[in-house]
Write an enzyme that holds these catalytic residues in place. Sequence first.
Site, PDB file in Angstrom:
ATOM      1  CD  GLU A   2      -4.907  -5.382   3.034  1.00 28.24           C
ATOM      2  OE1 GLU A   2      -5.138  -4.577   3.573  1.00 28.24           O
ATOM      3  OE2 GLU A   2      -3.674  -5.175   3.149  1.00 28.24           O
TER       4      GLU A   2
ATOM      5  CD  GLU B 232      -2.937  -1.410   2.282  1.00 28.61           C
ATOM      6  OE1 GLU B 232      -3.832  -1.362   1.742  1.00 28.61           O
ATOM      7  OE2 GLU B 232      -2.579  -0.681   3.407  1.00 28.61           O
TER       8      GLU B 232
END
Length: 636
Positions: A267, A187
């Site tokens: 995710e 991320e």
Amino acid sequence: MATAAFLFLSAVCFAFSSSLSGNLVSAARSFSIDYKNNYFLKDGKPFQYISGSIHYSRIPRYYWKDRLVKMYMTGLNAIQVYVPWNFHEAAPGVYNFTGDRDLEYFLNLANQTGLLVILRPGPYICAEWEMGGLPAWLLQKPNIILRSADTDYLEAVNNWLAVLLPKIKPWLYINRGNIITVQVENEYGSYYACDYNYMRHLQTMFRFFLGEDVVLFTTDGNTDKEMTCGTLDGLYATVDFGADTNISDAFERQRRFEPHGPLVNSEFYTGWLDHWGDQHTIVDAQKVSRVLGEMLTMGANVNMYMFEGGTNFGYWNGADYDTRFRSVVTSYDYDAPLTEAGDPTEKLLAIRDVIKQFREVPSGPMPPATPKFAYGFAVLKKVGNISSLLNTISPLGPVQSEYPLTFEEMKQYYGYMLYRTTLPQDLSEPTPLISPLNGVHDRAYVSVNGVFQGLLQRDTRLVMNVTGQQGDTLDILVENMGRVNFGSKINDYKGLLSNLILGKDILTKWKIYPLDIDGAIFQGWPHSDNRKSISQQREASVGPVFYMGTLQPNGVAWDTFLRLSEWTKGQVWINGVNLGRYWPARGPQQTLYIPGPLLSTSLPNNITLLELEGAPVHLRVLFMDRPQLNATIGKS
């Protein structure tokens, strides 16, 4: 000479034949991206993964197989795994891949169970884990820029990856292992640096150690900014989002950055984390299963984060910093399909019913929950306040410094340190002790001559009053409550970061005690200490005080949950193992998970407790057969 030449030639021929054989094996096993038809190819055939996240660092090794089998029986064909750098390299160049840190053993168990692996080796992982998995010793370089092409940072990263990635390579699917894809960083688009040179450097390192054939990918949040800074040519771009997100919009965003190839939600959030002072998060099982079905219908590859969360044992919890510092609780239950203790939930059954519509689910019953036992009450007794025990818990003694030093400067990265000085003048009236630069990281417990006076707390409590006489001993016990794991403030130094002011005086001439509480308890203290200095009375005290007791054996070593009713805040050890922090006065978590394998069936089980603020008069703790993770929030 002739013999030596023959042996050399034989070795060359053997190496060549082995290499050729290896290439033939690799050719028979492949995992790649079909950009024309927008799916993964496994051994040349279209492949869709249905995966769940599990963190080996949050689950005792004894239970790894149990959790993996339950994931397999749900119908998953893959798991997603983070590798926390700081879990394996506690000090520069000192590596640990044994016991609960045996990554390759975990990968092998997954392989034996029939689960493929999506590996996320960082070097940064977030994960609500201490400092996002980065080692705190990086902060010994005061100007280091983490997650960037900073020279000091890259040197440490290079050394780490040169150890980790060669361990991973044999486990790649193309090398007859089970790792199908490997994430680079994590991320990265959510981090302020947006340093493409850093990402290119990581890409080069991963390719050098893992080869050109492995699928490397990135994961980023569902915004244009995050996808812009987190993606890089040559790394397959994926997205993450939860059940409240518009699926079509999210995958359209992935398509803007990755026009061709499989749709991937790396995710898909089955629940969420808790901070101290929050309500326990609950995410509706039917919503999760419905959105999962919609994504799978689109042909998307989905990883459910988390499938089992586990526990932030010891000091491994992370923290967030938005408007203020907020520490993550000890339980990482996450309202996941498997509970913190690994028990199947209604959410898991709903997910399995969805998966059955898309692939064959293994036949047979779901393995049951691990047995639980309510052992009942244990009554503790006082050992002593922390200031009186420094010879035991600080064997190296103090470091003297004119001004405070941080945890990092003292090379104690986790837990607690004690700062000691003397009152510079008589304070007959309550006098303010001030942290003017918000320099207490994170919580300070203040005593004068061993008598508790109160506390200071990062962001929220910067002033308290002190009384005493000139020359009295002023002790300040500072707790590191976990480093920030997400965002721009991950350079999260601990301890007293700036001077404290008492009245009009800057406090100086400090004795700073590094505390090896875990080392002392692991060696058997205080139960092994038979000196009369240990109180035999069951008396409660205020301020930082150790207590001890035993849970008598009854022939059963099952999972249990420790309830600390009316205790305030502190840390608990069972048989030398640090269970983590408790804070029932703040909530929401009220119980600590104790895995059964930590308990003895035949010997007394040692309980050691550090209460930081105030113990109840009854000094009881309760061992229950079920958790309590959602209680009324307090303001302590």
